[in-house]
Motif scaffolding. Structure first.
Motif, mmCIF file in Angstrom:
data_model
loop_
_atom_site.group_PDB
_atom_site.id
_atom_site.type_symbol
_atom_site.label_atom_id
_atom_site.label_comp_id
_atom_site.label_asym_id
_atom_site.label_seq_id
_atom_site.Cartn_x
_atom_site.Cartn_y
_atom_site.Cartn_z
ATOM 1 N N ILE A 60 12.025 48.820 -41.053
ATOM 2 C CA ILE A 60 10.685 48.555 -41.587
ATOM 3 C C ILE A 60 9.641 49.183 -40.668
ATOM 4 N N LEU A 61 9.858 49.059 -39.352
ATOM 5 C CA LEU A 61 8.942 49.655 -38.379
ATOM 6 C C LEU A 61 8.967 51.176 -38.470
ATOM 7 N N THR A 62 10.162 51.769 -38.479
ATOM 8 C CA THR A 62 10.249 53.228 -38.539
ATOM 9 C C THR A 62 9.700 53.755 -39.857
ATOM 10 N N TRP A 115 0.165 45.618 -38.694
ATOM 11 C CA TRP A 115 0.620 46.015 -37.361
ATOM 12 C C TRP A 115 1.108 44.799 -36.567
ATOM 13 N N LEU A 116 0.419 43.652 -36.742
ATOM 14 C CA LEU A 116 0.841 42.436 -36.055
ATOM 15 C C LEU A 116 2.222 41.993 -36.538
ATOM 16 N N SER A 117 2.476 42.122 -37.842
ATOM 17 C CA SER A 117 3.781 41.771 -38.394
ATOM 18 C C SER A 117 4.879 42.653 -37.823
ATOM 19 N N VAL A 163 22.906 51.246 -34.864
ATOM 20 C CA VAL A 163 21.889 50.649 -35.735
ATOM 21 C C VAL A 163 20.524 51.291 -35.505
ATOM 22 N N LEU A 164 20.161 51.520 -34.238
ATOM 23 C CA LEU A 164 18.850 52.100 -33.935
ATOM 24 C C LEU A 164 18.715 53.514 -34.501
ATOM 25 N N VAL A 165 19.773 54.315 -34.354
ATOM 26 C CA VAL A 165 19.735 55.667 -34.931
ATOM 27 C C VAL A 165 19.666 55.581 -36.455
ATOM 28 N N ALA A 166 20.405 54.624 -37.046
ATOM 29 C CA ALA A 166 20.369 54.437 -38.498
ATOM 30 C C ALA A 166 18.974 54.011 -38.953
ATOM 31 N N CYS A 167 18.292 53.186 -38.159
ATOM 32 C CA CYS A 167 16.930 52.763 -38.505
ATOM 33 C C CYS A 167 15.970 53.955 -38.534
#
Length: 299
Positions: A122-124, A142-144, A182-186
C-alpha cells in the motif's frame, strides 16, 4: 441493484481468494511428504497458462460465443498493435518475479506475519502513484501510511522467548529471507500495479484482453525462469514433480487472483477493497493460529 450485487460478490470472492491462497500456499510449502516438493517456478507458469485460458473464455463470452469475433478481436488488439502489446512486457515480467517471491516468502514466514508485512505494498503503491500518476495525498493519508509502517515494524520485532540457540539462528535466517522476499515483492507490486493502471486509463481496451497480454509475457518469462532456475530438477523428475490436489488448488487460486482484482476494479472501489484486504488479514491470522499452529502472538 445488479451492480451492487456484483460489487459485494467480487469483494467476497476477493476475501476468499486472498485468505485461501495465503493459507494453502503456506501449508503446501511446509507440508512434509514423500518425494520432491513441487517447484514454485512451475506453479507460476501453470497459473499464468490457466489465467490466459480463463480470459480467452471471458472474451469469447463477451462476444456472444463467436469464434470468428474472438479471433478478430485478438488479432486486432494483440497482433495489429505490437507497441501497445509490448508495453505490457514490463509489468508482466515484474509480476512473474513477484509471484515467485511470494512462494519464497511463504516458505519462510508464517501466514499472519506475511499478510501484515505484505501490506507495505500500500505504501509503495502510494509512492509510485504520487511519482508516476501525479496524485496528491492528504495529511490523513500520509499519517495512515506512517501507522502502517509502524505496524509492520512491530510485527517484525523479535520476541523475547528462550529457545534452542541453533534453532533460533536457523529461524532468524529463514525469516530474514522471507522478509527480503516480501519487501522486494511489495516494491514490485507497487510499481507494476501503478504502471498497469496507467496503461488501462490511457486506452479503452478490455481488461480481459489486457490480462491475456500480461499472461502471454508472464508465461514466456515464467518458462525462461523455470528452465534457468529449476532446469536440472525438471530433467530429473519432470515439470509436475510433487504436484497433488493441494498444489492444483494453490495454482487455481493464484490464477483467480488477477481476475478477481480486475472485477473489483470494475465493480467496487479502493475503500471497500481495503476493507476486504483487512478482513482477509484477520481471517488468515486466526486460521494460522488455530489451524496451522505456525503463529504465536507475542505479549
Amino acid at each position: 441493484m445488479a451492480s451492487a450485487k456484483l460489487k459485494y460478490l467480487s469483494l467476497g470472492v476477493l476475501v476468499f481468494q486472498t485468505t485461501s491462497l495465503v493459507l494453502t500456499m503456506r501449508y503446501s510449502r511446509t507440508l512434509q511428504g514423500d518425494g520432491p516438493r513441487y517447484l514454485a517456478s512451475s506453479a507460476v507458469v501453470v497459473a499464468e497458462f490457466l489465467k490466459i485460458l480463463t480470459c480467452v473464455g471471458l472474451v469469447f463470452k463477451d462476444h456472444s460465443y463467436s469464434g470468428r469475433a474472438l479471433s478478430s478481436i485478438l488479432r486486432q488488439e494483440i497482433l495489429h498493435k505490437p507497441i501497445e502489446t509490448l508495453k505490457l512486457a514490463i509489468p508482466s515480467g515484474i509480476y512473474t518475479l513477484q509471484n515467485n517471491l511470494l512462494y519464497v516468502a511463504l516458505s519462510n514466514l508464517d501466514a499472519a506475519t506475511y499478510q501484515v508485512t505484505y501490506q507495505l505494498k500500500i505504501l509503495t503503491t502510494a509512492l509510485f502513484s504520487v511519482s508516476m500518476l501525479g496524485r496528491r495525498l492528504g495529511v490523513y493519508q500520509w499519517l495512515s501510511l506512517l501507522i502502517l509502517m509502524a505496524g509492520v515494524a512491530l510485527v517484525q520485532w523479535p520476541a523475547d522467548s528462550p529457545s534452542d540457540p541453533q534453532k533460533e539462528q536457523l529461524t532468524a535466517g529463514s525469516q530474514f529471507v522471507g522478509l527480503v522476499a516480501v519487501l522486494v515483492a511489495c516494491c514490485s507490486s507497487g510499481f507494476a500495479g501503478v504502471y498497469f493502471e496507467k496503461i488501462l486509463k490511457e486506452t479503452k481496451q478490455s481488461v480481459w484482453v489486457r490480462n491475456i497480454q500480461l499472461g502471454m509475457f508472464g508465461l514466456v518469462f515464467g518458462i525462461f525462469g523455470m528452465l534457468a532456475y529449476d532446469g536440472d530438477r525438471i530433467q530429473q523428475h519432470g515439470m509436475f514433480q510433487g504436484y497433488n490436489m493441494l498444489t492444483w488448488i494453490v495454482v487455481a487460486l493464484q490464477a483467480l487472483g488477477g481476475l478477481v482484482i480486475a472485477a473489483v476494479i470494475k465493480y467496487a472501489d479502493n475503500i471497500l477493497k481495503g476493507f476486504a484486504t483487512s478482513l482477509s488479514i484477520i481471517l488468515s491470522t486466526l486460521i494460522s493460529y488455530f489451524w496451522l499452529e505456525d503463529f504465536e502472538p507475542t505479549r
